[in-house]
Design an enzyme around this catalytic site. Structure first.
Site, PDB file in Angstrom:
ATOM      1  N   HIS A   1      -3.427   0.348   8.426  1.00  0.00           N
ATOM      2  CA  HIS A   1      -4.271  -0.458   7.325  1.00  0.00           C
ATOM      3  C   HIS A   1      -2.982  -0.973   6.540  1.00  0.00           C
ATOM      4  CE1 HIS A   1      -6.782  -2.345   4.633  1.00  0.00           C
ATOM      5  NE2 HIS A   1      -6.384  -1.329   3.857  1.00  0.00           N
TER       6      HIS A   1
ATOM      7  N   ASP B   1      -9.995  -4.719   7.897  1.00  0.00           N
ATOM      8  CA  ASP B   1      -9.184  -5.680   8.403  1.00  0.00           C
ATOM      9  C   ASP B   1      -9.615  -6.270   9.957  1.00  0.00           C
ATOM     10  OD1 ASP B   1      -6.070  -4.540   7.765  1.00  0.00           O
ATOM     11  OD2 ASP B   1      -7.873  -3.236   7.762  1.00  0.00           O
TER      12      ASP B   1
ATOM     13  N   ARG C   1     -12.319  -8.672   8.805  1.00  0.00           N
ATOM     14  CA  ARG C   1     -11.580 -10.079   8.006  1.00  0.00           C
ATOM     15  C   ARG C   1     -11.095 -10.877   9.288  1.00  0.00           C
ATOM     16  NH1 ARG C   1      -7.717  -6.820   3.789  1.00  0.00           N
ATOM     17  NH2 ARG C   1      -9.083  -7.169   2.018  1.00  0.00           N
TER      18      ARG C   1
ATOM     19  N   ARG D   1       0.863  -1.281  -0.133  1.00  0.00           N
ATOM     20  CA  ARG D   1       0.121  -0.112  -0.114  1.00  0.00           C
ATOM     21  C   ARG D   1       0.772   1.191  -0.059  1.00  0.00           C
ATOM     22  NH1 ARG D   1      -2.304  -4.037   3.255  1.00  0.00           N
ATOM     23  NH2 ARG D   1      -4.446  -4.630   2.747  1.00  0.00           N
TER      24      ARG D   1
HETATM   25  P1  NAD Z   1      -9.521   1.776  -9.720  1.00  0.00           P
HETATM   26  O1  NAD Z   1      -8.271   2.031 -10.627  1.00  0.00           O
HETATM   27  O2  NAD Z   1     -10.560   0.885 -10.062  1.00  0.00           O
HETATM   28  O3  NAD Z   1     -10.357   3.268  -9.406  1.00  0.00           O
HETATM   29  C1  NAD Z   1      -9.669   4.394  -9.248  1.00  0.00           C
HETATM   30  C2  NAD Z   1     -10.606   5.629  -9.834  1.00  0.00           C
HETATM   31  O4  NAD Z   1     -10.152   6.612  -9.407  1.00  0.00           O
HETATM   32  C3  NAD Z   1     -10.557   5.496 -11.478  1.00  0.00           C
HETATM   33  O5  NAD Z   1     -11.942   5.334 -11.771  1.00  0.00           O
HETATM   34  C4  NAD Z   1      -9.861   6.567 -11.795  1.00  0.00           C
HETATM   35  O6  NAD Z   1     -10.643   7.269 -12.808  1.00  0.00           O
HETATM   36  C5  NAD Z   1     -10.090   7.495 -10.391  1.00  0.00           C
HETATM   37  N1  NAD Z   1      -9.287   8.824 -10.347  1.00  0.00           N
HETATM   38  C6  NAD Z   1      -8.031   8.834 -10.546  1.00  0.00           C
HETATM   39  N2  NAD Z   1      -7.446  10.044 -10.490  1.00  0.00           N
HETATM   40  C7  NAD Z   1      -8.625  10.790 -10.293  1.00  0.00           C
HETATM   41  C8  NAD Z   1      -8.539  12.469  -9.872  1.00  0.00           C
HETATM   42  N3  NAD Z   1      -7.744  12.954  -9.970  1.00  0.00           N
HETATM   43  N4  NAD Z   1      -9.911  12.838  -9.569  1.00  0.00           N
HETATM   44  C9  NAD Z   1     -10.978  11.803  -9.491  1.00  0.00           C
HETATM   45  N5  NAD Z   1     -11.081  10.504  -9.849  1.00  0.00           N
HETATM   46  C10 NAD Z   1      -9.793   9.953 -10.014  1.00  0.00           C
HETATM   47  O7  NAD Z   1      -8.947   1.519  -8.212  1.00  0.00           O
HETATM   48  P2  NAD Z   1      -9.787   0.892  -6.944  1.00  0.00           P
HETATM   49  O8  NAD Z   1      -9.669  -0.526  -7.143  1.00  0.00           O
HETATM   50  O9  NAD Z   1     -11.237   1.448  -7.056  1.00  0.00           O
HETATM   51  O10 NAD Z   1      -8.870   1.460  -5.880  1.00  0.00           O
HETATM   52  C11 NAD Z   1      -9.006   2.856  -5.240  1.00  0.00           C
HETATM   53  C12 NAD Z   1      -8.288   2.951  -4.243  1.00  0.00           C
HETATM   54  O11 NAD Z   1      -8.873   2.374  -2.912  1.00  0.00           O
HETATM   55  C13 NAD Z   1      -6.772   2.419  -4.214  1.00  0.00           C
HETATM   56  O12 NAD Z   1      -5.809   3.113  -3.808  1.00  0.00           O
HETATM   57  C14 NAD Z   1      -6.871   1.212  -3.498  1.00  0.00           C
HETATM   58  O13 NAD Z   1      -5.595   0.710  -2.986  1.00  0.00           O
HETATM   59  C15 NAD Z   1      -7.713   1.464  -2.278  1.00  0.00           C
HETATM   60  N6  NAD Z   1      -8.438   0.364  -1.556  1.00  0.00           N
HETATM   61  C16 NAD Z   1      -8.501   0.687  -0.300  1.00  0.00           C
HETATM   62  C17 NAD Z   1      -8.781  -0.315   0.701  1.00  0.00           C
HETATM   63  C18 NAD Z   1      -8.997   0.213   2.104  1.00  0.00           C
HETATM   64  O14 NAD Z   1      -9.471  -0.689   2.980  1.00  0.00           O
HETATM   65  N7  NAD Z   1      -8.857   1.374   2.700  1.00  0.00           N
HETATM   66  C19 NAD Z   1      -9.478  -1.662   0.100  1.00  0.00           C
HETATM   67  C20 NAD Z   1      -9.403  -1.736  -1.270  1.00  0.00           C
HETATM   68  C21 NAD Z   1      -8.743  -0.680  -1.800  1.00  0.00           C
END
Ligand code: NAD
Length: 327
Positions: free
Chosen positions: A176, A149, A152, A88
């Site tokens: 996380h 987490d 999970r 991450r």
């Molecule tokens: P993804 O690539 O499917 O989606 C990301 C989206 O962000 C895309 O649609 C993209 O167009 C948009 N984006 C990018 N730059 C942008 C901007 N400047 N303004 C507006 N939109 C913008 O990715 P995802 O699988 O949806 O993951 C998103 C984030 O969530 C990642 O950082 C991932 O690591 C995180 N995540 C967090 C957890 C958690 O528990 N915190 C769990 C899973 C994923």
């Protein structure tokens, strides 16, 4: 208690699934999807709206940042996700640039009492960045932290002892990420300590007590496993986001391990990480200082240092972004 409007910024896998989960659970009265890829946000909103006849009515639209002006909750999911093998923390540089863009658009359009919920990784560092850039009170700047987490770990223990996950009480605290800490000293099954429960367990040969560390290792690696198999995690995190959203929008006073600024608990200061907090309409309304074991506290402090160092290295020492601050 009236439900309210939520905005989801980033309509990727996590944002779209979170919006769909909120829709299915009737968590908000109104939802707006915002993404730099406007077609994606519009397509997702249309796709979900086409099923509205099967659900209680929710006003669901795609839009832009001016549509955040009356939103009670803003969920930040925009940004790069982990690829197989990436941690991450590896996402920090890329996602800081995304957050610079998002925040410069969002902050002038915030409702006076809006709550922010960061989900994008590394979630603790980015939550702290949002807090610093926005100048908002710490109680209103949350990260989804270890809510996922914790779920999970509850599931892993419940599977092992053959009970419903909801009957397992436990917390994952800290980062996380790779230094997350399982608070086994605060783990209980329907009011009994785990060792008390295990003494009465009817399952022959159940070794839950001796396998706790192993279960936690599996939980810590869970995202890597899912990403290796299918490229992303999005269903469980969407349920975690929905849980925080319903607690905040309905003022539920739910105890959740959201990430937020620590201001002295356990001797930790000036860093965002997860500890159990009461979540309601005011955001993070109170922190619960659970009496963790010495080993857990040492691991929690280590986790805090890892986040602090990532913040220092990734945020404090980088060149100033070419955008102004909100205040
Ligand atoms: P993804 O690539 O499917 O989606 C990301 C989206 O962000 C895309 O649609 C993209 O167009 C948009 N984006 C990018 N730059 C942008 C901007 N400047 N303004 C507006 N939109 C913008 O990715 P995802 O699988 O949806 O993951 C998103 C984030 O969530 C990642 O950082 C991932 O690591 C995180 N995540 C967090 C957890 C958690 O528990 N915190 C769990 C899973 C994923």
């Amino acid at each position: 208690m009236p439900k309210k409007k939520a905005a989801v910024i980033g309509a990727g896998l996590v944002g779209a699934t979170a919006a769909f989960t909120m829709l299915m659970n009737n968590t908000a009265d109104e939802l707006v999807l915002i993404d730099v890829n406007r077609d994606k946000a519009e397509g997702d909103a249309l796709d979900m709206n086409h099923g509205m006849s099967f659900l209680p009515p929710v006003k669901l639209t795609s839009g832009w940042y001016e549509h955040c002006r009356d939103a009670a909750l803003i969920v930040l999911t925009a940004g790069a996700a982990q690829k197989p093998g990436e941690s991450r923390m590896d996402l920090l540089g890329r996602n800081l640039r995304v957050f610079d863009d998002v925040l410069s658009n969002l902050l002038p359009n915030l409702a006076p009492n809006a709550l922010l919920l960061t989900v994008t990784n590394p979630v603790d560092v980015l939550t702290q960045y949002v807090l610093e850039r926005s100048g908002l009170p710490p109680s209103r700047v949350m990260g989804s932290g270890t809510v996922l987490d914790t779920s999970r770990l509850k599931w892993a223990i419940a599977e092992h002892i053959g009970l419903d996950s909801r009957d397992v009480k436990t917390f994952v605290i800290g980062e996380h990420g790779d230094t997350a800490v399982a608070a086994f000293s605060a783990t209980a099954v329907s009011g009994m300590r785990l060792d008390e429960y295990c003494a009465q367990c009817p399952q022959p040969g159940c070794d839950a007590l001796t396998r706790l560390s192993e279960l936690h290792r599996e939980v810590r690696g869970a995202a890597y496993d899912v990403i290796a198999k299918k490229g992303a995690t999005h269903y469980a995190v969407a349920l975690a986001v929905n849980r925080v959203a319903e607690a905040a929008l309905n003022d539920q006073k739910a105890v959740l391990t959201v990430s937020g600024l620590i201001e002295g608990a356990y001797g930790i200061k000036d860093v965002c990480l997860s500890l159990p907090r009461v979540v309601g309409a005011g955001g993070m309304e109170r922190l619960l200082e659970v009496p963790y074991s010495k080993e857990e506290l040492a691991a929690l402090r280590h986790s805090a240092e890892v986040i602090r160092e990532a913040y220092r290295g990734g945020v404090t020492r980088r060149e100033a972004p070419d955008i102004g601050t909100f205040l």
